[in-house]
Design a protein around this motif. Sequence first.
Motif, PDB file in Angstrom:
ATOM      1  N   ASP A 140      55.171  96.851  11.470  1.00 46.60           N
ATOM      2  CA  ASP A 140      54.150  97.744  12.040  1.00 46.60           C
ATOM      3  C   ASP A 140      53.866  97.394  13.493  1.00 46.60           C
ATOM      4  OD1 ASP A 140      52.776  95.365  11.796  1.00 46.60           O
ATOM      5  OD2 ASP A 140      51.333  96.082  10.307  1.00 46.60           O
ATOM      6  N   HIS A 141      54.698  96.533  14.084  1.00 49.67           N
ATOM      7  CA  HIS A 141      54.510  96.087  15.465  1.00 49.67           C
ATOM      8  C   HIS A 141      55.811  96.312  16.228  1.00 49.67           C
ATOM      9  CE1 HIS A 141      52.779  92.739  18.283  1.00 49.67           C
ATOM     10  NE2 HIS A 141      53.290  93.750  18.948  1.00 49.67           N
ATOM     11  N   VAL A 142      56.029  97.541  16.680  1.00 52.56           N
ATOM     12  CA  VAL A 142      57.246  97.915  17.393  1.00 52.56           C
ATOM     13  C   VAL A 142      56.882  98.338  18.805  1.00 52.56           C
ATOM     14  CG1 VAL A 142      59.277  99.414  17.436  1.00 52.56           C
ATOM     15  CG2 VAL A 142      58.304  98.689  15.241  1.00 52.56           C
ATOM     16  N   SER A 143      57.619  97.819  19.803  1.00 53.40           N
ATOM     17  CA  SER A 143      57.348  98.141  21.207  1.00 53.40           C
ATOM     18  C   SER A 143      58.650  98.402  21.939  1.00 53.40           C
ATOM     19  CB  SER A 143      56.601  96.988  21.902  1.00 53.40           C
ATOM     20  OG  SER A 143      55.391  96.685  21.252  1.00 53.40           O
ATOM     21  N   TYR A 144      58.538  99.090  23.079  1.00 60.33           N
ATOM     22  CA  TYR A 144      59.694  99.379  23.920  1.00 60.33           C
ATOM     23  C   TYR A 144      59.612  98.539  25.179  1.00 60.33           C
ATOM     24  CZ  TYR A 144      63.371 101.997  26.271  1.00 60.33           C
ATOM     25  OH  TYR A 144      64.543 102.343  26.906  1.00 60.33           O
ATOM     26  N   LEU A 145      60.681  97.786  25.501  1.00 60.77           N
ATOM     27  CA  LEU A 145      60.742  96.979  26.713  1.00 60.77           C
ATOM     28  C   LEU A 145      62.075  97.199  27.409  1.00 60.77           C
ATOM     29  CD1 LEU A 145      59.368  93.443  25.699  1.00 60.77           C
ATOM     30  CD2 LEU A 145      58.141  95.255  26.905  1.00 60.77           C
ATOM     31  N   THR A 146      62.073  97.095  28.738  1.00 62.43           N
ATOM     32  CA  THR A 146      63.326  97.098  29.484  1.00 62.43           C
ATOM     33  C   THR A 146      63.993  95.729  29.334  1.00 62.43           C
ATOM     34  OG1 THR A 146      62.332  96.269  31.527  1.00 62.43           O
ATOM     35  CG2 THR A 146      62.310  98.658  31.173  1.00 62.43           C
ATOM     36  N   SER A 147      65.251  95.627  29.765  1.00 62.37           N
ATOM     37  CA  SER A 147      65.961  94.351  29.676  1.00 62.37           C
ATOM     38  C   SER A 147      65.269  93.278  30.497  1.00 62.37           C
ATOM     39  CB  SER A 147      67.417  94.523  30.148  1.00 62.37           C
ATOM     40  OG  SER A 147      68.168  95.244  29.198  1.00 62.37           O
ATOM     41  N   GLU A 148      64.788  93.638  31.695  1.00 63.92           N
ATOM     42  CA  GLU A 148      64.102  92.657  32.534  1.00 63.92           C
ATOM     43  C   GLU A 148      62.819  92.170  31.865  1.00 63.92           C
ATOM     44  OE1 GLU A 148      62.314  92.108  37.079  1.00 63.92           O
ATOM     45  OE2 GLU A 148      63.076  94.050  36.423  1.00 63.92           O
ATOM     46  N   GLN A 149      62.051  93.099  31.296  1.00 63.97           N
ATOM     47  CA  GLN A 149      60.818  92.718  30.602  1.00 63.97           C
ATOM     48  C   GLN A 149      61.116  91.837  29.389  1.00 63.97           C
ATOM     49  OE1 GLN A 149      59.475  96.753  29.928  1.00 63.97           O
ATOM     50  NE2 GLN A 149      57.831  96.547  31.441  1.00 63.97           N
ATOM     51  N   ARG A 150      62.161  92.198  28.657  1.00 64.37           N
ATOM     52  CA  ARG A 150      62.507  91.430  27.450  1.00 64.37           C
ATOM     53  C   ARG A 150      62.975  90.020  27.815  1.00 64.37           C
ATOM     54  NH1 ARG A 150      67.395  91.676  25.553  1.00 64.37           N
ATOM     55  NH2 ARG A 150      67.659  93.722  26.538  1.00 64.37           N
ATOM     56  N   LYS A 152      61.895  88.239  30.340  1.00 65.36           N
ATOM     57  CA  LYS A 152      60.688  87.457  30.619  1.00 65.36           C
ATOM     58  C   LYS A 152      59.959  87.119  29.325  1.00 65.36           C
ATOM     59  CE  LYS A 152      59.905  88.974  35.350  1.00 65.36           C
ATOM     60  NZ  LYS A 152      58.984  89.632  36.310  1.00 65.36           N
ATOM     61  N   LEU A 153      59.963  88.060  28.383  1.00 64.40           N
ATOM     62  CA  LEU A 153      59.391  87.790  27.064  1.00 64.40           C
ATOM     63  C   LEU A 153      60.122  86.635  26.398  1.00 64.40           C
ATOM     64  CD1 LEU A 153      57.545  88.815  24.640  1.00 64.40           C
ATOM     65  CD2 LEU A 153      59.566  90.081  23.907  1.00 64.40           C
ATOM     66  N   HIS A 154      61.435  86.609  26.540  1.00 63.70           N
ATOM     67  CA  HIS A 154      62.233  85.552  25.928  1.00 63.70           C
ATOM     68  C   HIS A 154      61.911  84.194  26.550  1.00 63.70           C
ATOM     69  CE1 HIS A 154      66.150  83.504  24.814  1.00 63.70           C
ATOM     70  NE2 HIS A 154      65.700  83.939  23.660  1.00 63.70           N
ATOM     71  N   ILE A 155      61.692  84.167  27.868  1.00 64.07           N
ATOM     72  CA  ILE A 155      61.280  82.916  28.513  1.00 64.07           C
ATOM     73  C   ILE A 155      59.949  82.452  27.942  1.00 64.07           C
ATOM     74  CG2 ILE A 155      60.585  81.854  30.696  1.00 64.07           C
ATOM     75  CD1 ILE A 155      62.479  83.841  32.106  1.00 64.07           C
ATOM     76  N   ALA A 157      58.807  83.095  25.028  1.00 60.80           N
ATOM     77  CA  ALA A 157      59.056  82.634  23.659  1.00 60.80           C
ATOM     78  C   ALA A 157      59.639  81.222  23.642  1.00 60.80           C
ATOM     79  CB  ALA A 157      60.002  83.602  22.949  1.00 60.80           C
ATOM     80  N   VAL A 158      60.478  80.906  24.630  1.00 56.76           N
ATOM     81  CA  VAL A 158      61.027  79.548  24.730  1.00 56.76           C
ATOM     82  C   VAL A 158      59.901  78.538  24.940  1.00 56.76           C
ATOM     83  CG1 VAL A 158      62.421  78.027  26.175  1.00 56.76           C
ATOM     84  CG2 VAL A 158      63.319  80.244  25.498  1.00 56.76           C
ATOM     85  N   PHE A 159      58.968  78.862  25.837  1.00 53.72           N
ATOM     86  CA  PHE A 159      57.828  77.974  26.049  1.00 53.72           C
ATOM     87  C   PHE A 159      56.976  77.862  24.782  1.00 53.72           C
ATOM     88  CE2 PHE A 159      58.594  78.335  30.617  1.00 53.72           C
ATOM     89  CZ  PHE A 159      58.180  77.094  31.082  1.00 53.72           C
ATOM     90  N   ALA A 160      56.680  79.009  24.165  1.00 53.74           N
ATOM     91  CA  ALA A 160      55.734  79.032  23.045  1.00 53.74           C
ATOM     92  C   ALA A 160      56.308  78.449  21.764  1.00 53.74           C
ATOM     93  CB  ALA A 160      55.272  80.470  22.789  1.00 53.74           C
ATOM     94  N   CYS A 161      57.621  78.524  21.600  1.00 52.14           N
ATOM     95  CA  CYS A 161      58.238  78.078  20.348  1.00 52.14           C
ATOM     96  C   CYS A 161      59.132  76.858  20.545  1.00 52.14           C
ATOM     97  CB  CYS A 161      59.035  79.234  19.738  1.00 52.14           C
ATOM     98  SG  CYS A 161      59.978  78.785  18.264  1.00 52.14           S
ATOM     99  N   ASN A 162      60.212  77.030  21.302  1.00 49.46           N
ATOM    100  CA  ASN A 162      61.222  75.966  21.418  1.00 49.46           C
ATOM    101  C   ASN A 162      60.659  74.722  22.084  1.00 49.46           C
ATOM    102  OD1 ASN A 162      63.284  78.694  22.358  1.00 49.46           O
ATOM    103  ND2 ASN A 162      63.168  77.827  20.313  1.00 49.46           N
ATOM    104  N   PHE A 163      59.906  74.906  23.180  1.00 56.42           N
ATOM    105  CA  PHE A 163      59.354  73.743  23.873  1.00 56.42           C
ATOM    106  C   PHE A 163      58.247  73.085  23.051  1.00 56.42           C
ATOM    107  CE2 PHE A 163      60.543  75.210  28.461  1.00 56.42           C
ATOM    108  CZ  PHE A 163      61.868  75.034  28.152  1.00 56.42           C
ATOM    109  N   VAL A 164      57.425  73.899  22.392  1.00 61.42           N
ATOM    110  CA  VAL A 164      56.375  73.336  21.535  1.00 61.42           C
ATOM    111  C   VAL A 164      57.002  72.519  20.417  1.00 61.42           C
ATOM    112  CG1 VAL A 164      54.596  73.916  19.843  1.00 61.42           C
ATOM    113  CG2 VAL A 164      54.620  75.059  22.070  1.00 61.42           C
TER     114      VAL A 164
END
Length: 242
Positions: A140-150, A152-155, A157-164
């Motif tokens: 129920d949580h679907v959004s549209y992002l451009t490649s550039e936006q995605r 930055k989102l991935h970066i 996510a790396v901070f919030a998940c992988n680095f944590v």
Amino acid sequence: MNINVIGRGRVGGQLATALAEAGHSVRAVSGHRFMDGGETLAECELTIVSVADRVLEDVAREVVRIRRAMGCEAAMTVAHTAGSIPIGVFGATTNYGIFYPMQTFSKERKVEFAHLPVFIEADGEATRERLWAVARTLSDHVSYLTSEQRNKLHIAAVFACNFVNHCLALADDLLHEIGTDYHAVLPLVEETIGKLHTMTPREAQTGPARRGDTNVMAEHMQMIEDEATREIYRLMSESINR
């Protein structure tokens, strides 16, 4: 919908299961066997490529080539699940996009897709509508992002998940030195995450760096024997203090 999922790894395997549970007809294909010619595409409305980033371009281009040879470019949408690979990886073609479920996946734990953010991108409106419709059957949580936006989102996510998670691995190393392990800090971690439902990360920040307690930080750094861990402590403390 009839769907091919190429890749049976952590993401592809769970995505194929979730799509099947949502009522789609899913054919899961091994990425290695597909590239070796041991697996072929079934005629369907959507093919999702979910393989390692290092081989994604090769697999994506092969999917496009086979789809063209089958004469179903208009009928079959192709998409990939990577967080940091741009939409142009499919090359000169049509009816393609991104289907990115943002979550950490492990084979040992089943991911629930119902409230998991899914981000899509598409080369056109018809593709967008198809990917959106499929994503909505999972989440129920679907959004549209451009490649550039995605990206930055991935970066983020790396901070919030992988680095944590890596910081928790370092904490585990330190705790082993005193005869315990990361379970000792799990209540602390759970409360840290719990606070974020009612306040921002900046508001929730505590600790010696937040207080500017230089004496405590200096003592901590003297006690950390591993040079790399000590440098991480210093940089993180400086960042928090700023």
